[in-house]
Design a protein around this motif. Structure first.
Motif, PDB file in Angstrom:
ATOM      1  N   GLU A 228       0.836  -1.205   0.000  1.00 27.14           N
ATOM      2  CA  GLU A 228       0.000   0.000   0.000  1.00 27.14           C
ATOM      3  C   GLU A 228       0.875   1.260   0.000  1.00 27.14           C
ATOM      4  O   GLU A 228       1.929   1.293   0.629  1.00 27.14           O
ATOM      5  N   PHE A 229       0.406   2.294  -0.706  1.00 28.23           N
ATOM      6  CA  PHE A 229       1.134   3.567  -0.664  1.00 28.23           C
ATOM      7  C   PHE A 229       0.190   4.725  -0.941  1.00 28.23           C
ATOM      8  O   PHE A 229      -0.896   4.556  -1.500  1.00 28.23           O
ATOM      9  N   LEU A 230       0.639   5.913  -0.545  1.00 25.77           N
ATOM     10  CA  LEU A 230      -0.105   7.159  -0.759  1.00 25.77           C
ATOM     11  C   LEU A 230       0.871   8.175  -1.317  1.00 25.77           C
ATOM     12  O   LEU A 230       1.956   8.373  -0.766  1.00 25.77           O
ATOM     13  N   GLU A 231       0.492   8.817  -2.427  1.00 28.25           N
ATOM     14  CA  GLU A 231       1.394   9.732  -3.127  1.00 28.25           C
ATOM     15  C   GLU A 231       0.885  11.169  -3.058  1.00 28.25           C
ATOM     16  O   GLU A 231      -0.280  11.447  -3.336  1.00 28.25           O
ATOM     17  N   PHE A 232       1.790  12.083  -2.695  1.00 29.74           N
ATOM     18  CA  PHE A 232       1.518  13.517  -2.700  1.00 29.74           C
ATOM     19  C   PHE A 232       2.313  14.157  -3.821  1.00 29.74           C
ATOM     20  O   PHE A 232       3.402  13.705  -4.170  1.00 29.74           O
ATOM     21  N   LYS A 233       1.784  15.257  -4.365  1.00 29.38           N
ATOM     22  CA  LYS A 233       2.489  15.989  -5.413  1.00 29.38           C
ATOM     23  C   LYS A 233       2.382  17.488  -5.164  1.00 29.38           C
ATOM     24  O   LYS A 233       1.326  17.984  -4.767  1.00 29.38           O
ATOM     25  N   ASN A 234       3.482  18.180  -5.401  1.00 27.81           N
ATOM     26  CA  ASN A 234       3.479  19.636  -5.389  1.00 27.81           C
ATOM     27  C   ASN A 234       3.118  20.098  -6.794  1.00 27.81           C
ATOM     28  O   ASN A 234       3.931  20.036  -7.701  1.00 27.81           O
ATOM     29  N   THR A 235       1.899  20.571  -6.982  1.00 32.39           N
ATOM     30  CA  THR A 235       1.428  20.971  -8.309  1.00 32.39           C
ATOM     31  C   THR A 235       1.722  22.436  -8.619  1.00 32.39           C
ATOM     32  O   THR A 235       1.383  22.913  -9.704  1.00 32.39           O
ATOM     33  N   GLY A 236       2.356  23.146  -7.672  1.00 34.41           N
ATOM     34  CA  GLY A 236       2.616  24.568  -7.870  1.00 34.41           C
ATOM     35  C   GLY A 236       3.969  24.845  -8.482  1.00 34.41           C
ATOM     36  O   GLY A 236       4.659  23.948  -8.980  1.00 34.41           O
ATOM     37  N   ASN A 237       4.361  26.110  -8.420  1.00 31.50           N
ATOM     38  CA  ASN A 237       5.627  26.560  -9.001  1.00 31.50           C
ATOM     39  C   ASN A 237       6.674  26.906  -7.946  1.00 31.50           C
ATOM     40  O   ASN A 237       7.790  27.297  -8.292  1.00 31.50           O
ATOM     41  N   ASN A 238       6.304  26.786  -6.659  1.00 33.08           N
ATOM     42  CA  ASN A 238       7.242  27.013  -5.568  1.00 33.08           C
ATOM     43  C   ASN A 238       7.338  25.752  -4.719  1.00 33.08           C
ATOM     44  O   ASN A 238       6.414  24.939  -4.680  1.00 33.08           O
ATOM     45  N   PRO A 256       8.812  14.643   8.389  1.00 32.96           N
ATOM     46  CA  PRO A 256       9.978  15.151   9.119  1.00 32.96           C
ATOM     47  C   PRO A 256      10.116  16.652   8.986  1.00 32.96           C
ATOM     48  O   PRO A 256       9.678  17.251   7.993  1.00 32.96           O
ATOM     49  N   GLU A 257      10.746  17.269   9.976  1.00 36.36           N
ATOM     50  CA  GLU A 257      10.929  18.719   9.988  1.00 36.36           C
ATOM     51  C   GLU A 257      11.800  19.169   8.809  1.00 36.36           C
ATOM     52  O   GLU A 257      12.693  18.457   8.370  1.00 36.36           O
ATOM     53  N   LYS A 258      11.511  20.366   8.317  1.00 35.19           N
ATOM     54  CA  LYS A 258      12.305  21.022   7.263  1.00 35.19           C
ATOM     55  C   LYS A 258      12.433  20.145   6.021  1.00 35.19           C
ATOM     56  O   LYS A 258      13.504  20.036   5.428  1.00 35.19           O
ATOM     57  N   ARG A 259      11.339  19.532   5.614  1.00 33.14           N
ATOM     58  CA  ARG A 259      11.348  18.672   4.422  1.00 33.14           C
ATOM     59  C   ARG A 259      10.664  19.407   3.286  1.00 33.14           C
ATOM     60  O   ARG A 259       9.449  19.583   3.279  1.00 33.14           O
ATOM     61  N   LEU A 260      11.458  19.885   2.322  1.00 32.47           N
ATOM     62  CA  LEU A 260      10.910  20.625   1.192  1.00 32.47           C
ATOM     63  C   LEU A 260      10.536  19.680   0.060  1.00 32.47           C
ATOM     64  O   LEU A 260      11.262  18.744  -0.257  1.00 32.47           O
ATOM     65  N   LEU A 261       9.394  19.974  -0.569  1.00 36.43           N
ATOM     66  CA  LEU A 261       8.971  19.257  -1.770  1.00 36.43           C
ATOM     67  C   LEU A 261       9.016  20.245  -2.929  1.00 36.43           C
ATOM     68  O   LEU A 261       8.187  21.155  -3.017  1.00 36.43           O
ATOM     69  N   PRO A 262       9.992  20.112  -3.838  1.00 34.51           N
ATOM     70  CA  PRO A 262      10.121  21.057  -4.955  1.00 34.51           C
ATOM     71  C   PRO A 262       8.936  20.971  -5.916  1.00 34.51           C
ATOM     72  O   PRO A 262       8.151  20.012  -5.881  1.00 34.51           O
ATOM     73  N   PRO A 263       8.786  21.962  -6.803  1.00 39.54           N
ATOM     74  CA  PRO A 263       7.666  21.978  -7.751  1.00 39.54           C
ATOM     75  C   PRO A 263       7.629  20.726  -8.625  1.00 39.54           C
ATOM     76  O   PRO A 263       8.661  20.244  -9.096  1.00 39.54           O
ATOM     77  N   LYS A 264       6.409  20.212  -8.817  1.00 40.23           N
ATOM     78  CA  LYS A 264       6.126  19.063  -9.691  1.00 40.23           C
ATOM     79  C   LYS A 264       6.802  17.767  -9.226  1.00 40.23           C
ATOM     80  O   LYS A 264       6.875  16.804  -9.979  1.00 40.23           O
TER      81      LYS A 264
END
Length: 385
Positions: A228-238, A256-264
């Motif tokens: 099983e898995f769940l997927e998130f996506k950053n759909t923005g430009n930041n 986790p703290e300070k975890r950045l997800l880049p665009p797309k």
């Protein structure tokens, strides 16, 4: 040792070496001295007892003592070894071709050099990216990709400048920068700028594999719930700071703290990371607790303060896609960058292939062949369908 013959491995090694030996890295003199002093402080009281018990066991005459022997020895390490050792190792790595000869870009905020990896801010500020070398060009990205392409070229979408680069940071961002001079790359300089007042409106759930079937390989069986898995996506430009977000109800996971997800880019949490890796050949971003219900249940995502970001219930009955219920397909967003509510069945469709497409958009893709070699030949790839 065999990996050291691989140019890409050597580049990765050089990046790591530069990161950990420079500025505030773990192998900088200051960092090494802090670790040494911590261990000395732990041992110092015991040295008195040890010298009293064993200080004269191997010598005649004056016994070894803490003041006469222990303290001078540790001061030799503090004063004569630690301050010099870092540069000696850097020189050795350079001779072995495992440390960049080109200086990495310098990132400044006004007059101050930013040596930290993570910069937390609440209001807009300006930064400058400088080239400390006498020649070369600064290449940088804001989308999480390395300016350097595998093989040594320049990645598509990379920005560059022959002069100092001035940027205004108002949203979370991940800057990756290198200097390219005479065909040689510097180490990778990466800084994460983390906005404490984050905007989560472009964070979307794009795939949910809630009921994978059991997988049989020879005499081994992998239970479906382990995949099983769940997927998130950053759909923005930041970039989006995921630090402190909480998934709850159906399964539980704290980002986790300070975890950045880049665009797309994607963030995938899975039931059993080892089983996920064995099956998909990729490590998930995180490991959730619990399992999804095969008949549907609530999924809640909250911000670090407990405020709701999204709350929905998925289902396994019509009009929801039934083939996602144990027949091998996952629920995937009908749009590549979805809008609307994931609690609405029209938000979803089936994955284009069985077992889903973690860390990727739900589209069939054809892998591009590599660049032609000196003889102009190309590798022919089979039809993926």
């Amino acid at each position: 040792f065999k990996l050291s013959a691989n140019p890409e491995y050597r580049t990765r090694f050089a990046d790591r070496a530069w990161k950990h030996f420079s500025d505030n890295g773990v192998f900088s003199p200051d960092s090494a001295l802090k670790r040494l002093n911590k261990r000395i402080n732990e041992l110092d009281p015991a040295v008195v007892a040890e010298s009293a018990r064993w200080g004269d066991s191997k010598r005649t005459g004056t016994p070894y003592t803490r003041i006469t022997n222990w303290i001078p020895e540790i001061n030799k390490i503090r004063n004569n070894f630690i301050p010099l050792r870092t540069n000696i190792v850097i020189s050795q790595l350079k001779q072995a071709g495992l440390y960049p000869m080109i200086e990495a870009p310098v990132i400044k905020s006004q007059a101050n050099i930013l040596n930290e990896t993570d910069i937390v801010f609440t209001s807009q500020f300006s930064i400058i990216i400088e080239n400390p070398n006498s020649s070369g060009t600064v290449y940088y990205t804001l989308n999480g990709t390395d300016p350097r392409k595998t093989g040594g070229g320049i990645n598509t979408g990379t920005l560059f400048s022959l002069k100092d680069i001035n940027l205004k940071i108002s949203a979370s961002a991940q800057i990756k920068a290198r200097v390219l001079s005479n065909g040689q790359w510097s180490a990778l300089r990466q800084v994460n700028f983390i906005n404490q007042n984050e905007d989560y409106s472009k964070l979307r759930i794009t795939e949910l594999h809630y009921h994978p079937p059991d997988y049989i390989s020879g005499s081994d069986t992998t239970e479906g719930q382990d995949l099983e898995f769940l997927e998130f996506k950053n759909t923005g430009n930041n970039s989006i700071n995921l630090g402190g977000l909480v998934v709850d109800s159906a399964v539980h996971y704290t980002f986790p703290e300070k975890r950045l997800l880049p665009p797309k880019q994607f963030y995938v949490i899975a039931s059993k990371p080892k089983k996920f890796f064995n099956y998909y050949g990729m490590l998930p971003s995180g490991n959730f607790q619990g399992n999804f219900s095969n008949s549907g249940e609530e999924i809640l995502l909250s911000d670090p303060d407990g405020a709701e970001i999204m709350d929905f219930v998925y289902d396994d009955s019509s009009p929801w896609p039934s083939e996602a219920d144990g027949e091998g397909f996952s629920l995937s967003s009908a749009e590549i960058n979805p809008s609307g509510s994931p609690g609405d069945y029209s938000y979803w469709t089936l994955s284009v292939i069985k077992d889903g497409t973690p860390f990727a958009d739900n589209v069939l893709s054809v892998e591009e062949p590599p660049d032609s070699g000196d003889n102009g030949s190309l590798i022919a790839y089979p039809n993926p369908t």
